[in-house]
Design a protein around this motif. Sequence first.
Motif, PDB file in Angstrom:
ATOM      1  N   ASN A   1       1.483   3.372  -4.268  1.00 44.76           N
ATOM      2  CA  ASN A   1       1.233   4.738  -3.817  1.00 44.76           C
ATOM      3  C   ASN A   1       1.161   5.679  -5.016  1.00 44.76           C
ATOM      4  O   ASN A   1       1.807   5.453  -6.040  1.00 44.76           O
ATOM      5  CB  ASN A   1       2.391   5.153  -2.894  1.00 44.76           C
ATOM      6  CG  ASN A   1       1.995   6.298  -2.011  1.00 44.76           C
ATOM      7  OD1 ASN A   1       1.250   7.176  -2.420  1.00 44.76           O
ATOM      8  ND2 ASN A   1       2.504   6.285  -0.784  1.00 44.76           N
TER       9      ASN A   1
ATOM     10  N   SER B   1     -11.555   0.093  -3.184  1.00 43.64           N
ATOM     11  CA  SER B   1     -12.030   1.111  -2.241  1.00 43.64           C
ATOM     12  C   SER B   1     -11.826   2.521  -2.812  1.00 43.64           C
ATOM     13  O   SER B   1     -12.596   3.410  -2.531  1.00 43.64           O
ATOM     14  CB  SER B   1     -11.364   0.960  -0.883  1.00 43.64           C
ATOM     15  OG  SER B   1     -10.022   0.634  -1.050  1.00 43.64           O
ATOM     16  N   SER B   2     -10.785   2.670  -3.649  1.00 46.00           N
ATOM     17  CA  SER B   2     -10.578   4.015  -4.206  1.00 46.00           C
ATOM     18  C   SER B   2     -11.551   4.296  -5.342  1.00 46.00           C
ATOM     19  O   SER B   2     -12.031   5.395  -5.511  1.00 46.00           O
ATOM     20  CB  SER B   2      -9.136   4.177  -4.683  1.00 46.00           C
ATOM     21  OG  SER B   2      -8.912   3.273  -5.743  1.00 46.00           O
TER      22      SER B   2
ATOM     23  N   GLU C   1      -7.324  -2.066  -2.481  1.00 46.90           N
ATOM     24  CA  GLU C   1      -7.141  -0.608  -2.481  1.00 46.90           C
ATOM     25  C   GLU C   1      -7.827  -0.007  -3.707  1.00 46.90           C
ATOM     26  O   GLU C   1      -8.470   1.033  -3.639  1.00 46.90           O
ATOM     27  CB  GLU C   1      -5.644  -0.261  -2.519  1.00 46.90           C
ATOM     28  CG  GLU C   1      -4.885  -0.669  -1.272  1.00 46.90           C
ATOM     29  CD  GLU C   1      -5.271   0.193  -0.067  1.00 46.90           C
ATOM     30  OE1 GLU C   1      -5.594   1.375  -0.239  1.00 46.90           O
ATOM     31  OE2 GLU C   1      -5.291  -0.359   1.066  1.00 46.90           O
TER      32      GLU C   1
ATOM     33  N   THR D   1       0.826  -1.209   0.000  1.00 50.16           N
ATOM     34  CA  THR D   1       0.000   0.000   0.000  1.00 50.16           C
ATOM     35  C   THR D   1       0.865   1.266   0.000  1.00 50.16           C
ATOM     36  O   THR D   1       0.615   2.197  -0.750  1.00 50.16           O
ATOM     37  CB  THR D   1      -0.907   0.000   1.251  1.00 50.16           C
ATOM     38  OG1 THR D   1      -1.495  -1.289   1.347  1.00 50.16           O
ATOM     39  CG2 THR D   1      -1.993   1.046   1.146  1.00 50.16           C
TER      40      THR D   1
END
Length: 1928
Positions: A1711, A1756-1757, A1753, A1706
């Motif tokens: 990133n 969820s983004s 990730e 993550t």
Amino acid sequence: MVLKKKKEVQVDAFFLDHHQLEKLQRFSKAEEQNLASLLLHCAQLSSGIQQIQCIKQITPLVKKMNQNPAGDPMAKACLDILGETYFSLGVKNPLKKVLASSLNGLPEQLMTLALQSFVCCLQEELKTTDVYLYRKVLDNLASCMVDFSLGRASIKNLFEEVLQFLQKSLIDIQEENRKNHGNHIVQTQLMHDLLIAIKVSMMLVQKLQENIQGGLWEHPESSVWQSMCSLLKSSTNFLVDATLLQTVQTTSGLAVILFIKAMYEPVEELPSLVSDLLLGSVKPTGVPAWFVSTCGTLCTEQLPDSVRLFLCHGALAMLEWKNGSMGEDGEKLLLDIASVLLSLSSELKESSMATSLSRILAIWTNSALAALISGSPNLKIKLNGNSDVIGNVLEYIYTHWEHPLDAVRHQTKLIFKNLLQIHRTAITVSNEKSDPFFERLIKRLLSLEWHVKGKYASLGCLVECVGTENILQLDRTIPVQILDVMSDQSLAPYASDLLETMFTNHKTHFTLSFQESTWIDQWHDIWVSPLLVILCEGNHDQTIYIIDYYLPKLLKCSPDSLSYMIRILQASADANLGSRSTRGALGALMACLRTARAHGHLELLNIMSSGLVSTERIKQGLVHQHNQVCIDALGLLCETHRSTEIVSMEEMQLIQFFMMYNLNSQSPAVRQQICSLLRKLFCRIQESSQVLFKLEQSKSKQELLENSTKRQPFGILQQYKDFMSSVCDKLFEALFPGSSHPTRFSALSILGLIAEIFSAPKGQAQVFQLEQVIDSPRVQTLIQCFASTFEEVKVLAFGLLMKLRDIAFHLQDSANLDLLFQAAMDLSTSTKPYDCVTASYLFNFLIHHKGLQHICLGKWVEHNPQVDEHTSVGTVEKNTLAVIKLLLVNVEEEIFQAKNSLLRAAASFPMYGRVHCITGALQQLPLNNLTLVAEWKEMVARLILMSYKLSAVVSPVVQSSSPEGLIPMDSDSESADRLQVILHEIQPQDTNDYFLQAKILNKHCKVESEKQADHRPMENICAEMRGKEMQTCDVTAQMVLVCCWRSMKEVSLLLGTLCKLLPSQAASESSDGLITVEQVKNIGEYFKHHLLQSRHRGAFELAYAGFVQLTEMLSRCNSESLHKMPEQWLSSVLEEIKSCDPSSTLCATRRSAGIPFYIQALLASEAKKKTDLLKMTMKELISLAAPLNEPFSVIPQVHALNILRALFRDTRLGENIIPYVADGMQAAILGFVSPVWAVRNSSTLLFSALITRIFGVKRGKDENSKKNRMTGREFFSRFPSLYPFLLKQLEIVTNTLNSEAEELKIHPSLFLLLLILGRLYPSPMDGTYSALSMAPFVPLIIRCGHSPVYRSREMSGRALVPFVMVNEVPHTVLSLLEGLPDPSSPCIRQNYIHGTLLQVFHLLRSYFDSKQRISSDFEQGLDDIITCIGTKLWLAKRPNPCLVTRAAYLDVLVLLSTHLGKFQKQGMQLCGFWEEVSKVISDSELVSGIPYLSAVPGLIQYLESITKLVLSVLSVTAGPHIQSSSSPVAKQIAKPALSIVHLLQCEFHEVRLLALEAVLLWLKQINSKQIAEGGGVLCLLTDFEGTLLTMALKEKNFQCFCKVLEILYNMDLRNVLPKTECTIKMNPNELLTWSLNIIDISNSTEVQSIGLKFASKLVLHLLQNHQQISEEVLKKWVQLIVDFCGDEQQTEMLLAAAEVLKSITTFLLINEKLILGLSDTLAMWKCVILLLQNEDLVVRDTAAEVIQVAQYEKKSSKGTEFALRIVSAPMALDLALGTVCELLQRWGQSRAGVPVLLGWLLGDSDPKTDPEASSPEEDDYLFDKGEVNFWAEKLTHVRQLSKHLLLLISTTHLTLPDQGELNRLSRIALDQAQLVGHLLRALPPTPEFTKTAEFTRLSIQNERISVCLKILDLLKTDSTCKNENLEK
């Protein structure tokens, strides 16, 4: 899903002779149909079925004949003919029954005529005198008596004659049987005739009883009476004749009772007579004279057991038990039969007898039920549940419910079921639920362990009696307990049956009790909710068996529960997707849907359209990390209730998606399931397409279809065709160079399925055929699969090519076939053993080519015009003959050369390859229809001769004493006398005289042995040798040995194959077989010689394989001389073993080498039912194995023990070997005491085999699991002779231990005795009836605990547990503790103390684990034990000088402390206990310092025990109930004498390690929130970080250091880092540098792995908190991760790297900002991609979790879009490459990133480096198959990467990366392309076979380069376009 086809009945037509036809023609009339013309017409029909129709018209026709038919000659003639026809028809011909039923319907007036005709015909039949024709007469008599009034009347008329015929037939058949003794085939036939004769006699007496009991009885001289006496006498003789078949004896038992019942008067005395017969109390004076003369043999006191058994059966079956017709005597007889049967159950152990007995006991329960209904009150008392009789029958049930025979277990269940009914009938109470008998039974059954299989069926029967609700009231957790058991496959079927009985019964109970459906929720809570919890979280096996066994039953009982399941699982499916070890809600949902669809409870399209389950969900299921979820999702798509359901477009798309990622499954079970499910799908496509073709043809039904489905048939068929084509394309693509073995296996298996399912019968339309997609490259690909190193791939490819052979040969040109043939010839003589297998497949493929003779064989052999003249000769036969001839010529030449130099043969042309190819070719020859018989006969003779010659050349090596290291040296001179010297040197040196007399070494011997030492060099020293061409070649000992033993193996298999050519009807002068009887006998002698002489395991094991083929053929053979050979061979080898002749060459070392194999093969070929050879052999061997103290009996004893071991291990002998187990066990235990090492060694091996035979194969690792064990009663009732034997042996052993003197007396067999006894366990079912009580063993085992041998004391501790019932434990423990000495005792013996303490320890441990914990007796017992332990505490303190016994006492305290802490017991007495324990600790050396050196015996043990006690007390005192208590004692206890820190500072690393392990466990519990944050152990760990950091720097012991690092890794760095400055004077950056250095300098993978994890956690912490880390340190850390992911790293390091990558995903990998910079981040991603291609599944799965984090990730983004998360490695690899390309875009780094990815695509390896490096050592590793690929596929990775790169380039319209970089890559790629092209051209023809590894490597590199160049060209064209645009 599939209907079974009905079996067609064969009806043979009847024919009449010309006399009969003339008769009929005389009476038949043309103008009208009469009986004669009907019969005439019938006789002229050729079909039996039509004749049946014709005969059915007789009755209506006769009824129409109105005039008086009785005087009509036509009727008389017709009836005569019908009678003759009836008696001529076979018993199984349906015509016979039809004729009988037609004749039954004759009118009255014709019946008399018909009767006359039938009586005449029957009289003719009864005149038969030939014994072998009796069977036909008997069959006719039987037919007459069954449903045929005319037949029965005829027999009635000729009653005396029939009776006399039967009497004569019984005597004649028995006499004939005696004459043919030894001729098994004839005897078997006669036995069956005898059986029928007895049955017919019984039928006659039963059906025509009134004939006997008419007026004929008054005259004992009458013929009927005489015949009856004779029948009775014969039946009695058969009953007592043990040489007859058991079925004959059983039936005779029935006949004897039936005949006595018919003849004996007065009838009232019959029951008491039978009773006396069974009990052996018949007085000859009290019975009639005729009875003594006929049944005299039965009037003895000692009848054989089997005879009494069969008489019981007779009495139960033939006497009338209903209506109480036999009065009180009958009731007495019933009880007598029960007692006789139960007494026999302990005597009759042979499997067939045990089965019969259980069946007869079941019949007894039925008879008892019948008798009870009208029985006297006395009988009801004697048969209720509390009576002795029923008690004894229950004993029988408990002993036999786990019997190894299925039949016995099944009967036991029936007996139990009937027993419950008997009790219900016997008691008059209306309420069974409160009946004490049932209550007691239920409680006893529930207290049993769940691994007892008998428990399930019995509970099931009880549920039916008392209802589920009553059982659940005793224990609500029963459903969950049973579901827990289902992880064991052997128990799952039993458990699911019980659950089904329970939930069905429960549902019925609810529906009757409640009117509304409110009860359904309660029912779901009990039966469905636990199931869903287990499906989501249970282990793999448990969920599989629950889905297979339980779920379908549940859905069948309550289909409505499906919606409840779907509702519950849907709710949590998103949150709980499962993991690699659990299914999660999604997996559970897939399993439920799959099961429901397969059983017809739901339609898939309905639930997909209604949105209940989305396509995305199914997709996630199809690529789930958990294998079984994938399979369930695939099953959901493939399995349906209807086999013609149309496959929807969505299903086809999902299947294609599945196949992209799942072909490469490493688990064979998963591959098998995939194939099986796809088979169902293809069958569905095939069957539904047939329906669609029919619909397409019948336009009238078109409208119907439009309503039923929206798609037109033609459209659907087109979709099917496209789908199948695309599937085949995918599968052929999967066979690319370098594809892994699983991928190839899956692809070829599925292609094979398609070829099989879509093979069109002529004239039937087919939706698809595999031939349509086959082209030349694809045929080439399939042929290349023969080069695979895995045989199963070769088999599949060969099978597929055979299905496609016409098109395959059509697409291959002759030049290519010629090259293939050349390659096969080369490979057949390769020195690599696996090459000859490839050659064999190539030959077998080419043999099917019609033009093989002209294309290939022309240049190898001269043409044979004779063969061509036979036009009828098949291609395969002609080609096989030619190929075998060619190979044979070559191998004969090679054998000739090998005689001169075996070394050169081993190095240049090992001969076994040729022989292997010959055997392979023979095996696919159509043996039953050969045309060229003469040529084949000659060929077989030559092959046999060649085998003998080859064997003679190589056998000296495999028969030498030490074949493994042997090289016979060849001198340069070509003389053959050198070979003689070699043969002399390698003579076997382990013959019998070698054992019996010492060798005297003279000078000659010394020289010989020196020579031998020279001639057996180590593996790596090679004999160098120059061949004719003068080239040097190295020959290792391994090469010589492999050449020799493989040659022996192939010769054996060839001879075995040749034996099968002997036709089964062969007579000794047979001329039609390809092989003669004489040749077979010689082959048998050859095998015998080699099995008894070979020393090399490979050689004799494989000779055995060939010999088994021979013995099986002999057992089926009709020729008596051949049939008897195994018996003769067996006798002679047993004689040779017994004789112990010093000159015997039988090998007495190497576990008797081939001798056990030889005997095994001879015995295994014997028929299962006939075990004469086995009985004879076992008797001999057991007598030899028993120890005799004579020197000459040693070797026979060793042989006997070794052979027995092999026989007990042989599963083919099955239950027939069980009766000898007890004797074998005695021999093994007694042999263990022998002074000769060889005997002890063989006894140990035999003992081990017997333990497995008795208790089953051990599946788990747990030594103390209840599986593979038996209750004492079951063990001793199955092997009763072991009871006195073991007891006596144990007494002998304990007597040697009990002498007062302390000297060391060790009895060898103590260990074995304790091993057996430790495998037994007590059962709550063990009643008081048992004579085989376990009690006498207890004091003896306790005395074994005094042994001076440590291991024996330990064993006795374990062995005592099973003999003490749970409720007896406290009493036993107290008496053991009281026996311990006081400090003031005069004589303290430490061995005695230690043994007692171990026994106490094991008893207490089992007590705490048992289910009895809840009872009040348990609490009281525990209090007593604690009190008693307090009195002997001196043993744990310093007054006791022995550290070992102190440790043992401390272990008991630890056990108590842990138990009390777990259950948080309170009370004053316990406070006293804790106080005492605290004193023990504070007095211990841990507090005061350790005065000893480590050399003191038992010191470490003592320190470990005291540390465990400290830790146990610490965790208890830290508990809330002590901390919060206000009592002064509690406060005192709460302050421990020692802290954790104190333990960590101890000088002994064992103490530190235990303390660290405890801390780690507490930390993990705190981290996983198992312990409340506030209290508990957390207070023990305050201010703990400093101590740890100091330890980290100073700790020298590597295990402790590892644990310290692991604890630091598990701690919160926010607490650790502030302490570093003050305790170890380091700042966080220095700590990081230190941890990275640790990884560098350590050479332990454990330290490196945990070091990397800790360092990475530190890096992440510092970066997240914006603290500076130097560039250099970061680079070093990244480089370490890259190094950890290297190819050759150990799994532990790879896993550590994967976990680190997951933790940084993550923050660093995905990133938005590039924190590490592009090159380092891409290096990390490359690590992920490497790990996803690792061979190790665990590593791949852990690496896939990186993608899981990334996908989570992303979801969820981005919000609601469904993303695949829990995915398998192949899917993860694709997603990873996609993610990298996406990230390059997101970071705006596409320009810099694309060249890096192109570099990945091109690969690092230079194509030239590999081959050179590998060539010099190629021959060193004989079996090295090159790089074996189990998983990673370079081209899969390349194809996926190029796919994503092309996508990236097209979406970003990439502005050109640095032109220079592109040009550099282009140059490299073009150079490599040129080099690879050159290397490929330099390879020999057919490189895929001759240089497989190199060819594959270059092919892969070739594709990589071409893909890379394609993308580079694309980039260049893009750039030129852009430049042009700019210029414009």
